[in-house]
Design an enzyme around this catalytic site. Structure first.
Site, PDB file in Angstrom:
ATOM      1  N   PRO A  90       2.552   6.943  -9.464  1.00  0.00           N
ATOM      2  CA  PRO A  90       3.605   6.342  -8.630  1.00  0.00           C
ATOM      3  C   PRO A  90       4.274   7.366  -7.720  1.00  0.00           C
ATOM      4  O   PRO A  90       5.008   7.001  -6.804  1.00  0.00           O
ATOM      5  CB  PRO A  90       4.591   5.759  -9.647  1.00  0.00           C
ATOM      6  CG  PRO A  90       4.215   6.288 -10.976  1.00  0.00           C
ATOM      7  CD  PRO A  90       2.810   6.774 -10.900  1.00  0.00           C
ATOM      8  N   GLU A 117       3.707   7.081 -19.778  1.00  0.00           N
ATOM      9  CA  GLU A 117       4.914   7.903 -19.622  1.00  0.00           C
ATOM     10  C   GLU A 117       4.706   9.050 -18.648  1.00  0.00           C
ATOM     11  O   GLU A 117       5.658   9.636 -18.168  1.00  0.00           O
ATOM     12  CB  GLU A 117       5.356   8.481 -20.976  1.00  0.00           C
ATOM     13  CG  GLU A 117       5.432   7.449 -22.087  1.00  0.00           C
ATOM     14  CD  GLU A 117       6.624   6.510 -21.936  1.00  0.00           C
ATOM     15  OE1 GLU A 117       7.490   6.788 -21.087  1.00  0.00           O
ATOM     16  OE2 GLU A 117       6.655   5.509 -22.677  1.00  0.00           O
ATOM     17  N   ARG A 155     -14.929  -2.990  -0.440  1.00  0.00           N
ATOM     18  CA  ARG A 155     -15.178  -4.066   0.518  1.00  0.00           C
ATOM     19  C   ARG A 155     -15.357  -3.548   1.947  1.00  0.00           C
ATOM     20  O   ARG A 155     -15.847  -4.263   2.814  1.00  0.00           O
ATOM     21  CB  ARG A 155     -14.075  -5.126   0.452  1.00  0.00           C
ATOM     22  CG  ARG A 155     -12.707  -4.621   0.819  1.00  0.00           C
ATOM     23  CD  ARG A 155     -11.640  -5.619   0.440  1.00  0.00           C
ATOM     24  NE  ARG A 155     -11.837  -6.905   1.088  1.00  0.00           N
ATOM     25  CZ  ARG A 155     -11.666  -7.131   2.381  1.00  0.00           C
ATOM     26  NH1 ARG A 155     -11.295  -6.149   3.183  1.00  0.00           N
ATOM     27  NH2 ARG A 155     -11.864  -8.315   2.901  1.00  0.00           N
ATOM     28  N   ASP A 170      -9.887  -8.125   9.352  1.00  0.00           N
ATOM     29  CA  ASP A 170      -8.888  -8.283   8.294  1.00  0.00           C
ATOM     30  C   ASP A 170      -7.491  -7.987   8.804  1.00  0.00           C
ATOM     31  O   ASP A 170      -7.316  -7.200   9.721  1.00  0.00           O
ATOM     32  CB  ASP A 170      -9.120  -7.253   7.170  1.00  0.00           C
ATOM     33  CG  ASP A 170     -10.239  -7.670   6.255  1.00  0.00           C
ATOM     34  OD1 ASP A 170     -10.659  -8.830   6.321  1.00  0.00           O
ATOM     35  OD2 ASP A 170     -10.676  -6.806   5.486  1.00  0.00           O
TER      36      ASP A 170
HETATM   37 CL1  6GU Z   1      -0.991   4.673  -9.128  1.00  0.00          CL
HETATM   38  N1  6GU Z   1       0.460   4.273 -11.296  1.00  0.00           N
HETATM   39  C1  6GU Z   1       1.519   3.759 -11.956  1.00  0.00           C
HETATM   40  N2  6GU Z   1       1.649   4.006 -13.260  1.00  0.00           N
HETATM   41  N3  6GU Z   1       2.447   3.018 -11.373  1.00  0.00           N
HETATM   42  C2  6GU Z   1       2.285   2.776 -10.068  1.00  0.00           C
HETATM   43  C3  6GU Z   1       1.206   3.273  -9.320  1.00  0.00           C
HETATM   44  C4  6GU Z   1       0.305   4.042  -9.977  1.00  0.00           C
HETATM   45  N4  6GU Z   1       1.348   2.863  -8.059  1.00  0.00           N
HETATM   46  C5  6GU Z   1       2.441   2.125  -8.027  1.00  0.00           C
HETATM   47  N5  6GU Z   1       3.037   2.082  -9.242  1.00  0.00           N
END
Ligand code: 6GU
Length: 234
Positions: A90, A117, A155, A170
């Site tokens: 994230p 975690e 894709r 797209d």
């Molecule tokens: Cl790549 N991993 C996690 N755990 N949460 C996320 C993410 C990735 N992308 C958005 N939220």
């Protein structure tokens, strides 16, 4: 294209990767995808892959050894080829159609899925990987993010969509949302298909679709319109 996915949950990924467009691309040899479980590279008899964080705090942290060992094992199988490593986190760069297009040009991707975690920071600093997030929300692990990324990339590979369909028009490829689509019946519960689509006039249909795309993008995603202006597109 070859894609290796390093994960704690290959059994969660495999059925999805065998389905739909991605599954068909694998079957026809356009992509080859293999999952490897970090746990096979655990060093103790309990097959431990995570441990408590130094300094305290909640949760468990994915350990360095099984991740580095799994990565080195997968890459040793293809000596001489260069892989592009992607760490799903994230904290990474946000996935966009442009990023998917860039990655679709690579011959070999190795995707590393994070853990609930988190993972030991030395995985991030010790592996030269492009870090990617699929959006601003928290997922329990990188697995579903890896599936999203693989779908977006595969894709785009030549032949993956088959037939006459193509990823070329797209939404997002040119920064606009898609035009609305209709099929039979011409009228459903009082809702009619727009006359222009039944007119047989291909020039008018094309103009209407273009108008719809611009209208929709302005109404729903003005940020995309601004991005287009910033990039100097018409
Ligand atoms: Cl790549 N991993 C996690 N755990 N949460 C996320 C993410 C990735 N992308 C958005 N939220």
């Amino acid at each position: 294209m070859r894609i290796d996915v390093l994960t704690l949950f290959p059994e969660a990924l495999e059925p999805v990767l065998a389905s739909s467009i991605v599954g068909r691309a694998v079957e026809s040899g356009i992509a080859s995808i293999a999952c490897t479980n970090f746990r096979e590279f655990a060093r103790d008899k309990h097959r431990t892959v995570d441990d408590r964080p130094f300094g305290g705090g909640p949760g468990m942290v994915l350990m360095c050894e099984p991740v580095f060992d799994a990565l080195e094992h997968v890459e040793a199988g293809h000596e001489g080829q260069a892989s592009t490593r992607v760490l799903l986190t994230p904290q990474g760069e946000r996935l966009t159609q442009r990023v998917a297009q860039e990655l679709s040009q690579e011959a070999w991707l190795v995707l590393l899925c994070g853990h609930y975690e988190g993972f030991d920071e030395r995985i991030r600093t010790g592996i030269d990987a492009r870090e990617i997030s699929i959006g601003d929300y928290v997922l329990s692990g990188g697995e579903s993010a890896a599936l999203v990324l693989i779908d977006a990339i595969v894709r785009l590979l030549p032949g993956a969509l088959g037939g006459e369909s193509s990823a070329h028009d797209d939404s997002f490829t040119d920064g606009l949302l898609e035009y609305p689509q209709y099929t039979r019946p011409r009228e459903f519960r009082g809702m009619a298909v727009p006359d222009v689509l039944l007119s047989g006039d291909h020039g008018s249909i094309e103009a209407w679709r273009r108008e719809q795309r611009i209208e929709r993008t302005l109404a729903r995603r003005p940020d995309l319109m601004q991005d287009r202006r910033d990039e100097g597109r018409k």
